[in-house]
Design a protein around this motif. Structure first.
Motif, short mmCIF file in Angstrom:
data_model
loop_
_atom_site.label_atom_id
_atom_site.label_comp_id
_atom_site.label_asym_id
_atom_site.label_seq_id
_atom_site.Cartn_x
_atom_site.Cartn_y
_atom_site.Cartn_z
N LEU A 112 0.65 -1.24 0.03
CA LEU A 112 0.01 -0.49 -0.07
C LEU A 112 1.03 1.45 0.37
O LEU A 112 0.95 2.49 -0.70
N ASN A 113 2.17 0.94 0.81
CA ASN A 113 2.85 2.63 0.89
C ASN A 113 3.83 2.50 -0.27
O ASN A 113 3.82 3.81 -0.79
N ARG B 183 0.76 3.89 -3.00
CA ARG B 183 0.56 5.67 -2.41
C ARG B 183 1.60 5.69 -3.11
O ARG B 183 1.41 7.77 -3.50
N LYS B 184 3.29 5.55 -2.68
CA LYS B 184 4.24 6.70 -2.75
C LYS B 184 4.43 7.22 -4.33
O LYS B 184 5.03 7.85 -5.27
#
Length: 209
Positions: A39-40, A43-44
C-alpha cells in the motif's frame, strides 16, 4: 453507455458474490506487514508520478520518438518515459528506486524528488501504434524468474533482452498459504490481473504450484 461485449452479467454477478463472501476479519502479523508495504509503495508511486506529470507532458513532441509518426498517421501521441533509450511504462519505478537508494526509502520530499527526476529522467513520445506493439510483446514474452530447478519456456529470454533483464526489479519469492488471509488477498489481485489480460488461464506451458 452501450453494452460491452467483453463483460457479461454472469461475470459481474460472480465478482459481486466473491466480494460479498470476502473475509472481513482484520489482518494480523505478516499479513499486515505485506499489505502495508504494498500500500505504501503504491501510494508513493501515485504521489511521485503526479508530481512529475507536468514535466513529462511539457517534453511531449509532435511525433513518435520510435517511428516518427505524427498525428496525421496515428490516433494519439503519448508523453512518457524511457529506459536505456526504449519506451518503458515502468521507468518511473526505476527512478523511484534510484531516488530511495540515494536518499532514503522514507524520503518523500516533493521538491527533492522533482529535482532528482529532472536530472535523471529520459523522456520519450510514443504513438498508439508503437504502444500497442510494445504491450503485445510484453504479453508474448513472459519471463519468469523462479528458483533453481524451475525451467523457463523456450523463447522467454533472448540476447536482445539481456541488458533489460539486468536492470529489472523483482521481489524475492514468498510462500503464502492460499487458505490464509494474505493468500486470499493475493488470489484476488491475481484474478483481477488475469481478467485485465484476458484469455485462458493457466497459459499453455505454465507451471502451477
Amino acid at each position: 453507455a452501450g453494452d460491452r461485449s467483453d463483460i457479461s452479467s454472469d461475470s459481474s454477478d460472480d465478482e459481486f458474490e466473491k466480494r460479498r463472501r470476502w473475509d472481513r476479519n482484520p489482518l494480523e502479523g505478516n499479513q499486515v506487514t505485506i499489505a502495508k508495504v504494498w500500500l505504501n509503495k503504491a501510494r508513493k508511486r501515485g504521489i511521485f508520478t503526479k508530481a512529475v506529470m507536468p514535466s513529462i507532458e511539457r517534453r511531449k513532441e509532435d511525433h513518435c520518438s520510435a517511428c516518427s509518426r505524427t498525428l496525421g498517421s496515428c490516433k494519439v501521441l503519448h508523453a512518457g518515459l524511457a529506459r536505456n533509450g526504449k519506451y518503458d511504462s515502468y521507468a518511473i519505478d526505476g527512478l523511484i528506486k534510484e531516488f530511495e537508494q540515494k536518499y532514503s526509502s522514507h524520503e518523500s520530499d516533493p521538491t527533492l524528488w522533482k529535482a532528482f527526476f529532472r536530472e535523471k529522467a529520459q523522456f520519450m513520445t510514443i504513438c498508439n501504434i508503437c504502444l500497442d506493439q510494445i504491450e503485445q510483446q510484453k504479453l508474448h514474452k513472459v519471463v519468469r524468474h523462479v528458483g533453481a530447478g524451475r525451467l523457463t519456456r523456450p523463447g522467454d529470454i533472448s540476447s536482445d533482452d539481456e541488458s533489460d533483464e539486468e536492470e529489472a526489479f523483482f521481489f524475492e519469492p514468498i510462500a503464502v498459504p492460499r487458505s490464509s488471509k494474505a493468500g486470499a488477498m493475493m488470489s484476488k489481485w491475481l484474478q483481477a490481473c488475469r481478467q485485465r489480460l484476458g484469455g485462458e488461464f493457466p497459459r499453455n506451458g505454465s507451471q502451477h504450484s
